[in-house]
Design an enzyme around this catalytic site. Structure first.
Site, PDB file in Angstrom:
ATOM      1  N   HIS A  54       1.220  -1.494  -0.157  1.00  0.00           N
ATOM      2  CA  HIS A  54       0.050   0.338  -0.317  1.00  0.00           C
ATOM      3  C   HIS A  54       0.778   1.536  -0.033  1.00  0.00           C
ATOM      4  CE1 HIS A  54      -4.199  -1.892   1.439  1.00  0.00           C
ATOM      5  NE2 HIS A  54      -3.408  -2.230   0.647  1.00  0.00           N
ATOM      6  N   GLU A  56       0.944   4.230   1.906  1.00  0.00           N
ATOM      7  CA  GLU A  56       1.931   4.172   3.212  1.00  0.00           C
ATOM      8  C   GLU A  56       2.717   3.443   3.643  1.00  0.00           C
ATOM      9  OE1 GLU A  56      -1.098   3.705   2.623  1.00  0.00           O
ATOM     10  OE2 GLU A  56      -2.743   4.677   3.955  1.00  0.00           O
ATOM     11  N   SER A  79      -7.599   7.549   3.301  1.00  0.00           N
ATOM     12  CA  SER A  79      -7.749   6.680   4.311  1.00  0.00           C
ATOM     13  C   SER A  79      -6.724   5.884   4.795  1.00  0.00           C
ATOM     14  CB  SER A  79      -9.123   7.410   5.388  1.00  0.00           C
ATOM     15  OG  SER A  79      -9.135   7.386   6.621  1.00  0.00           O
ATOM     16  N   CYS A  81      -5.773   1.806   5.783  1.00  0.00           N
ATOM     17  CA  CYS A  81      -6.552   0.514   6.483  1.00  0.00           C
ATOM     18  C   CYS A  81      -6.120   0.476   7.320  1.00  0.00           C
ATOM     19  CB  CYS A  81      -6.496  -0.652   4.788  1.00  0.00           C
ATOM     20  SG  CYS A  81      -4.757  -1.817   4.827  1.00  0.00           S
ATOM     21  N   CYS A  84      -2.635  -0.636   8.035  1.00  0.00           N
ATOM     22  CA  CYS A  84      -1.584   0.977   7.333  1.00  0.00           C
ATOM     23  C   CYS A  84      -1.990   1.376   8.659  1.00  0.00           C
ATOM     24  CB  CYS A  84      -1.898   1.804   5.917  1.00  0.00           C
ATOM     25  SG  CYS A  84      -1.340   0.914   5.001  1.00  0.00           S
TER      26      CYS A  84
END
Lengths: 150, 150
Positions: A54, A56, A79, A81, A84
């Protein structure tokens, strides 16, 4: 502070755009310490066939080993998950700035409950990049895979 | 089921031993579907300079993109940290088998609250590999860095 947030979010958004240009999911992230960029990254799930990449996570991987994250801020276009969010808590990142939570809600109350300062920018450009991505044929399925929705 | 758990935990432990042999943290993980190994991995933080490469994450990365995790079981020699716990939840892995939670407690109640079936084996061999690792000079510091403890 607001100007700085917008500047770093613009970098995260550029990462997201790069991800989409490469055929991936348009989600970008930037790790900042004392007003300086430590690392920037974007979702690489499709590009690397890597389910944990992802935005991040890619950013934190690129930052490499850090002694501490207590003085860092993580910027992300979307935002986070639970993967993360868990990582933000484990690493002790005290502040997260989120571009938007409309295309994916995440669990901002959970982050706040656990002591993370969360700023939600509700940024139109961040929403727009996800909307453009999701409007393309086949991408909704890719997105559901990314967030592990059956 | 118990025999199968012991067999897969032995594989996770072999991964942990390999990690230690390579100079890394001795934590291994195995992802199983219908009694067959999907992937095995171990902590690669030191080897790859990658802060997100905990054992569970390395295993899930090696498994590659999966349509669903609803029929999988994750085996890990050591209780998952918040990064790995968040990942288990995000991916919808319904069952986690943990070798031990003595050298690192993790947050098993959190996983259970969120609906994950957790089996704690309290395995002496899993405890032993971490103990041997931590007894070596300098490794305690490495371990604190791994779990982001200042």
């Amino acid at each position: 502070m607001k100007d700085a947030d917008q500047r770093f979010m613009a970098l995260a958004l550029a990462e997201a755009e790069q991800g989409m240009a490469d055929g991936g999911l348009p989600i970008g992230a930037v790790l900042v310490r004392n007003g300086e960029v430590v690392a920037a990254g974007h979702n690489q799930r499709v590009q690397h066939g890597d389910p944990i990449a992802h935005g991040e996570m890619d950013c934190l991987r690129k930052a490499g080993r850090q002694r501490s994250y207590r003085d860092t801020v993580l910027y992300t276009t979307l935002s986070p998950c639970m993967m993360c969010s868990g990582t933000i808590l484990q690493f002790g990142i005290p502040r997260v700035v989120i571009g938007e939570a409309e295309n994916f809600e995440g669990d901002i109350p959970f982050l706040r409950e656990r002591g993370v300062e969360v700023t939600l920018m509700d940024d139109e450009d961040c929403k727009d990049v996800m909307r453009r991505f999701l409007a393309r044929p086949g991408n909704l399925e890719l997105w559901h895979e990314d967030i592990a929705e059956d």
